[in-house]
Design a protein around this motif. Structure first.
Motif, mmCIF file in Angstrom:
data_model
loop_
_atom_site.group_PDB
_atom_site.id
_atom_site.type_symbol
_atom_site.label_atom_id
_atom_site.label_comp_id
_atom_site.label_asym_id
_atom_site.label_seq_id
_atom_site.Cartn_x
_atom_site.Cartn_y
_atom_site.Cartn_z
ATOM 1 N N THR A 206 -14.107 12.615 20.566
ATOM 2 C CA THR A 206 -12.910 11.895 21.001
ATOM 3 C C THR A 206 -12.591 12.219 22.445
ATOM 4 O O THR A 206 -12.224 11.334 23.232
ATOM 5 C CB THR A 206 -11.714 12.237 20.097
ATOM 6 O OG1 THR A 206 -12.041 11.909 18.743
ATOM 7 C CG2 THR A 206 -10.470 11.475 20.514
ATOM 8 N N VAL A 244 -9.196 5.168 19.263
ATOM 9 C CA VAL A 244 -8.873 5.207 17.830
ATOM 10 C C VAL A 244 -9.226 6.595 17.295
ATOM 11 O O VAL A 244 -10.346 7.075 17.492
ATOM 12 C CB VAL A 244 -9.648 4.123 17.057
ATOM 13 C CG1 VAL A 244 -9.368 4.214 15.567
ATOM 14 C CG2 VAL A 244 -9.302 2.739 17.594
ATOM 15 N N ARG A 245 -8.288 7.217 16.599
ATOM 16 C CA ARG A 245 -8.508 8.571 16.091
ATOM 17 C C ARG A 245 -8.572 8.639 14.563
ATOM 18 O O ARG A 245 -9.060 9.623 14.024
ATOM 19 C CB ARG A 245 -7.405 9.497 16.606
ATOM 20 C CG ARG A 245 -7.544 9.813 18.107
ATOM 21 C CD ARG A 245 -6.386 10.661 18.590
ATOM 22 N NE ARG A 245 -6.667 11.265 19.880
ATOM 23 C CZ ARG A 245 -6.492 10.673 21.064
ATOM 24 N NH1 ARG A 245 -6.017 9.447 21.109
ATOM 25 N NH2 ARG A 245 -6.781 11.320 22.185
ATOM 26 N N GLY A 246 -8.072 7.653 13.883
ATOM 27 C CA GLY A 246 -8.061 7.693 12.423
ATOM 28 C C GLY A 246 -6.836 8.416 11.900
ATOM 29 O O GLY A 246 -6.064 9.003 12.654
ATOM 30 N N SER A 247 -6.648 8.396 10.588
ATOM 31 C CA SER A 247 -5.436 8.943 9.985
ATOM 32 C C SER A 247 -5.329 10.456 10.121
ATOM 33 O O SER A 247 -4.234 11.008 10.137
ATOM 34 C CB SER A 247 -5.375 8.557 8.504
ATOM 35 O OG SER A 247 -6.490 9.081 7.802
ATOM 36 N N SER A 248 -6.460 11.143 10.227
ATOM 37 C CA SER A 248 -6.416 12.609 10.330
ATOM 38 C C SER A 248 -7.017 13.126 11.633
ATOM 39 O O SER A 248 -7.172 14.328 11.806
ATOM 40 C CB SER A 248 -7.162 13.241 9.147
ATOM 41 O OG SER A 248 -8.557 13.003 9.254
ATOM 42 N N ASN A 250 -10.097 12.383 12.624
ATOM 43 C CA ASN A 250 -11.524 12.652 12.401
ATOM 44 C C ASN A 250 -12.377 11.391 12.351
ATOM 45 O O ASN A 250 -13.428 11.368 11.703
ATOM 46 C CB ASN A 250 -11.702 13.454 11.111
ATOM 47 C CG ASN A 250 -11.272 14.896 11.275
ATOM 48 O OD1 ASN A 250 -11.918 15.677 11.967
ATOM 49 N ND2 ASN A 250 -10.149 15.243 10.668
ATOM 50 N N VAL A 251 -11.946 10.346 13.048
ATOM 51 C CA VAL A 251 -12.746 9.140 13.094
ATOM 52 C C VAL A 251 -14.128 9.461 13.691
ATOM 53 O O VAL A 251 -14.273 10.355 14.519
ATOM 54 C CB VAL A 251 -12.039 8.055 13.952
ATOM 55 C CG1 VAL A 251 -12.091 8.401 15.429
ATOM 56 C CG2 VAL A 251 -12.634 6.688 13.699
ATOM 57 N N GLU A 253 -17.091 10.361 11.976
ATOM 58 C CA GLU A 253 -18.023 11.254 11.285
ATOM 59 C C GLU A 253 -19.134 10.392 10.662
ATOM 60 O O GLU A 253 -19.044 9.943 9.519
ATOM 61 C CB GLU A 253 -17.279 12.056 10.212
ATOM 62 C CG GLU A 253 -16.292 13.066 10.756
ATOM 63 C CD GLU A 253 -16.969 14.240 11.455
ATOM 64 O OE1 GLU A 253 -18.165 14.490 11.204
ATOM 65 O OE2 GLU A 253 -16.293 14.899 12.272
#
Length: 421
Positions: A206, A244-248, A250-251, A253
């Motif tokens: 990120t 964009v990072r995702g909900s936690s 951890n986008v 993976e």
């Protein structure tokens, strides 16, 4: 100064004249000025941000008083008095970036334009307790700031990039690969205590994609996937000119996307995952099994980066075994790229990370053509595939960009928080 020329800058976000939106509007103005290589007048800022002239004037006065922007001469544009041009003041703000890798930890103190003022690399301490190792990093940060002579009041904060997975909410590293003992290490709180500075933490991939966006390396592409090739392989994502990072947090993976159903067994129990077929250590082991590299000398083990560079050099010199290792890797990676590009409908795919340089020649020669054949959108729009324009070894600069992004970039979350305030 970093930024993209006015003619190619992405469409700017617009501010709001609603009350209690000062922080968001200030971020809009800062972001607009930062993105313009030539600078902008107050009239141009009002037009691009959709704000009242008086609102823009008040914000610019606060930014000038804070030293974050500067007046850079006057410019005549038609009748009327010349307009005063405003530009980002590179020395108005600084940030420290720390990139924690299983092998090397790098530090960089950068100014608001992304220029490196001080930098340092050192082996990552995996022998000490993780909490002690992170606290020692805090000592290095303080020493770097002191050596630089920069006023600490101008330091906006510390950005930390670590391998995933992370717990973004608590600023915790969660059992990263190749870092034994680093189980739920509260990196953010330790560094805040050790430095007295605000700390922003994110995954290394990120941070890399933030650096791509921050430095203007993305060009006009508003959506892209960044394939990060480090000790592990991950993906960063920009959609609509936003990271964009995702909900936690951890986008990206992507390690268990299957690239070869008949490939090596993965630790997840399936076969042919990208983690088991394309990671640098896998390629080096395959090359060593084929005799491309000599057996490991326990008294003088070569580093993984040196080994992968040796495989690439052998391939360039005509070694068929080395060329085959890299070509198979490129075909497998092309499958990953086609899946991501088709799923997300992006305009651009960028490769980068510390292990990218040895793979660049083979990947850029083979991946675009394979992806073109596999793409479901090739008849609709072109997909640009390229290597990063950022220099290898600048992962700590990407970490510093996390601080700059938080300070300069307007986002919907900030707008909502300000509305509730």
């Amino acid at each position: 100064m970093l930024g993209v020329p006015e003619a190619t800058a992405p469409q700017r976000r617009r501010g709001t004249n609603l009350p209690k939106m000062g922080d968001f509007n200030q971020a809009v103005i800062l972001d607009s000025i930062r993105r313009s290589a030539e600078g902008l007048s107050r009239v141009e800022l009002a037009g691009s941000a959709g704000l009242a002239a008086q609102t823009v004037s008040n914000i610019c006065r606060r930014l000038l008083d804070a030293g974050l922007i500067m007046e850079a001469g006057k410019e005549a544009s038609g009748p009327g008095k010349p307009r005063t041009i405003l530009r980002l003041n590179p020395k108005g703000m600084f940030a420290v970036g720390v990139h924690i890798d299983p092998a090397v930890t790098s530090f960089a103190l950068v100014d608001a334009a992304g220029t490196v003022v001080e930098s340092l690399e050192q082996p990552t301490d995996l022998d000490s307790a993780p909490e002690a190792a992170v606290a020692a990093m805090g000592g290095q940060i303080r020493a770097i700031i002191e050596r630089s002579g920069v006023d600490q009041l101008r330091i906006a904060g510390v950005g930390v990039a670590t391998p995933g997975p992370i717990d973004a909410a608590s600023g915790t590293v969660v059992d990263p690969p190749h870092m034994p003992g680093w189980l739920r290490v509260p990196v953010r709180s330790i560094l805040q205590e050790a430095t007295g500075l605000p700390v922003v933490m994110d995954k290394d991939v990120t941070a890399a994609v933030v650096a791509e966006l921050w430095t203007g390396a993305t060009g006009t592409a508003a959506s892209l996937v960044y394939i990060y090739i480090g000790t592990g392989i991950g993906a960063g994502l920009i959609l609509g000119d936003e990271v964009v990072r995702g909900s936690s947090g951890n986008v990206g993976e992507i390690g268990h996307i299957i690239t070869d159903p008949d490939g090596a067994e993965c630790d997840c129990g399936r076969r042919g995952c990208v983690k088991a077929t394309c990671m640098p250590e896998t390629l080096v082991a395959e090359a060593r099994a084929l005799g491309v590299l000599p057996a490991v000398d326990p008294q003088n083990p070569a580093g993984l980066q040196a080994d992968l560079a040796a495989v690439a050099a052998a391939a360039q010199d005509g070694n068929a075994g080395a060329a085959g290792v890299l070509a198979r890797s490129a075909r497998r990676m092309a499958g990953v790229v086609s899946v991501l590009a088709s799923l997300l409908d992006v305009e651009r795919v960028v490769f980068g990370g510390p292990f990218w340089p040895p793979l660049a020649a083979t990947y850029l020669a083979q991946v675009p053509e394979i992806v073109q054949q596999l793409s479901v959108t090739s008849d609709v729009h072109a997909l640009d595939i390229a290597g990063t324009q950022l220099c290898p070894g600048e992962e700590a600069v990407g970490a510093a960009c996390l601080v700059m992004e938080k300070t300069f970039s307007p986002n919907a979350a900030r707008l909502l928080l300000d509305a509730k305030g």
